[in-house]
Scaffold this active site. Sequence first.
Site, PDB file in Angstrom:
ATOM      1  NE  ARG A  62       7.319  77.858  44.874  1.00  0.00           N
ATOM      2  CZ  ARG A  62       7.459  79.103  44.874  1.00  0.00           C
ATOM      3  NH1 ARG A  62       8.815  79.578  45.603  1.00  0.00           N
ATOM      4  NH2 ARG A  62       7.705  80.113  43.718  1.00  0.00           N
ATOM      5  CG  HIS A  66       8.498  76.704  40.247  1.00  0.00           C
ATOM      6  ND1 HIS A  66       8.737  78.332  39.496  1.00  0.00           N
ATOM      7  CD2 HIS A  66       7.846  76.347  40.976  1.00  0.00           C
ATOM      8  CE1 HIS A  66       8.038  78.589  40.494  1.00  0.00           C
ATOM      9  NE2 HIS A  66       7.372  77.278  41.444  1.00  0.00           N
ATOM     10  CG  ASN A  94      11.302  81.371  38.454  1.00  0.00           C
ATOM     11  OD1 ASN A  94      10.169  79.883  38.496  1.00  0.00           O
ATOM     12  ND2 ASN A  94      11.206  81.802  37.281  1.00  0.00           N
ATOM     13  N   PRO A 160       0.934  78.926  36.476  1.00  0.00           N
ATOM     14  CG  PRO A 160      -1.055  77.173  36.961  1.00  0.00           C
ATOM     15  CD  PRO A 160       0.918  77.255  36.686  1.00  0.00           C
ATOM     16  CG  HIS A 191       1.870  73.165  48.261  1.00  0.00           C
ATOM     17  ND1 HIS A 191       0.430  74.262  47.188  1.00  0.00           N
ATOM     18  CD2 HIS A 191       2.435  73.642  47.233  1.00  0.00           C
ATOM     19  CE1 HIS A 191       1.387  74.604  46.310  1.00  0.00           C
ATOM     20  NE2 HIS A 191       2.666  74.220  46.191  1.00  0.00           N
TER      21      HIS A 191
END
Length: 317
Positions: A62, A66, A94, A160, A191
Site C-alpha cells: 500500500r 500511495h 494516508n 480516490p 486488496h
Amino acid sequence: MGSFLKHLNIVSFMLIFFALPLNLALQVGFYSSSCPNAENIVPQMVQQRFNADRSVAAALLRMHFHDCFIRGCDASILIDTTSNNQAEKDAGANGTVREYALIDQIKAALERSCNQTVSCADIITLATREAVSLSGGPRYNVPTGRLDGLISRAAEVNLPGPSSTVSQINQAFRTRGMTLNDMVLLVGGGHSIGVAHCNFFQDRLSNFQGTGAPDSTMDRALLTRLQGLCGNANPSTFLDQNTSFVLDNEIYNQLRKNRGILQIDQELALDPLSAPMVSNLAANNNLFRQSFVNALIKMGNLPGTGGEIRKNCRKRN
Ligand code: HEM
Ligand SMILES: *[C@@H]1O[C@H](CO)[C@@H](O)[C@H](O)[C@H]1NC(C)=O
Ligand SMILES: *[C@@H]1O[C@H](CO)[C@@H](O)[C@H](O)[C@H]1NC(C)=O
Ligand SMILES: CC(=O)N[C@H]1CO[C@H](CO)[C@@H](O)[C@@H]1O
C-alpha cells in the site's frame, strides 16, 4: 537536403532526449556495482520483519501505491511534516499507511553499507517486491535507479476514496498512464492482502447512500458479521475474507460472491466495465500472477520529478 535532414534528426533527437521521463534511467540491477549488497539487505530486513508480523507485506504494497500515485515513485510519502509544510503522509487518505520505521531501519543499514547511494524510493520498491513474494506472489526483477523527490504536500494527495465508482477510479489510473486492466489488477490484487478499518466501509452497513438500509449488494452473512464488528472503536477486517495473507486471485472469487469489504472492490465485480475482467481473473490464478506483476512494475515506473538520494528518508538533504 542531407544537412537539413541531419539537423532535423538532431532536433528530434534533442526533443526526444529532453522529453524523456526521468525514469528511463531505471534498470534492473542498477546498484549491482555501486551497492552490490542492496538487493540482499532489503530482502533480509523485510523477511525479518515479516517473521515477526506478516501483515507488514500489505503495509509495504500500500505504501508503494500511495507513493507512486502522487508525484510518481519518489518517496514523497516518507517526508515528515514540518512547521511550514504539511506532508503527504498527513493527508486524510494516508492516515493508516504504516511501516515507516521499517523503511528507516533499511535505510540506516544501507547507509552503513553504501553511503548515500540507494534512494528511499527504491527501498520502497524493493521492499514491495519482497512483500509480494513473501505473500506467495511471484518473485520478479524490478528496475531501480529512482531519485527521491524534494516535495511532499498533503494538499496534493488526490487519491480516490473507497466509495468511488469504477469509472472514477479508472480515470485516476488513466491520468497516470494506466489502463482499466491495470486498475482491475492493481486494486483487486492489492486488496488480496491486508485490512480495512470500519470507518472506510461503515456507510455500507446501515444507512447506505441515504437509503436507510444496508448495501443490498453485500452477502448477508458478511453484513451481519461486520455490523457486529464495527462499534465505537474502529477495528479492521481482512479485505480478502478467505485467503487473507496470500497474494492470489481469490479476492476476485470473493467479490463474485458479494464478499467485498470496500464498496469499490465490490463495484469491480458489479460494474459491466470491469466485471468481465474480474471473472477472467477469478478463473485463472496464473493469468493473475503474471499480469499483476506486470501492472505493479508499470506503476513502479511512474516517473518522479527528479531530486536526490536522501540520507534520511524523512527529510530532504
Ligand atoms: C485507487 C483505488 C483504491 C482505493 C479507493 C483504495 C482504498 C483502500 C482503503 C480504504 C484501504 C483500507 C485502509 C485502512 O483501513 O487502513 C485500503 C487498504 C489497502 N490497499 Fe487500497 N485502495 C486503492 C488501490 C490500491 C492499490 C492500487 C493498491 C496496491 C497495488 C492497494 C493496496 C492496499 C493494501 C495492500 C491495503 C491493506 C493495507 C494494510 O493492511 O495496512 N490499494 N485501500
Ligand atoms: C558519506 O558521505 C559524506 C559526503 O557525501 C562524507 O562526508 C562522509 O564522510 C561519508 N561517510 C562515509 C562513512 O563514507
Ligand atoms: C477459499 O479459497 C480456496 C482456494 O482459493 C477455495 O478453494 C475455497 O472454495 C474458498 N472458500 C470460500 C469459503 O470462499
Ligand atoms: C497517522 C497520521 O499521520 N494521521 C493523519 C492523517 O491525516 C489527517 C488529516 O490531515 C490527520 O489529522 C492525521 O493526524
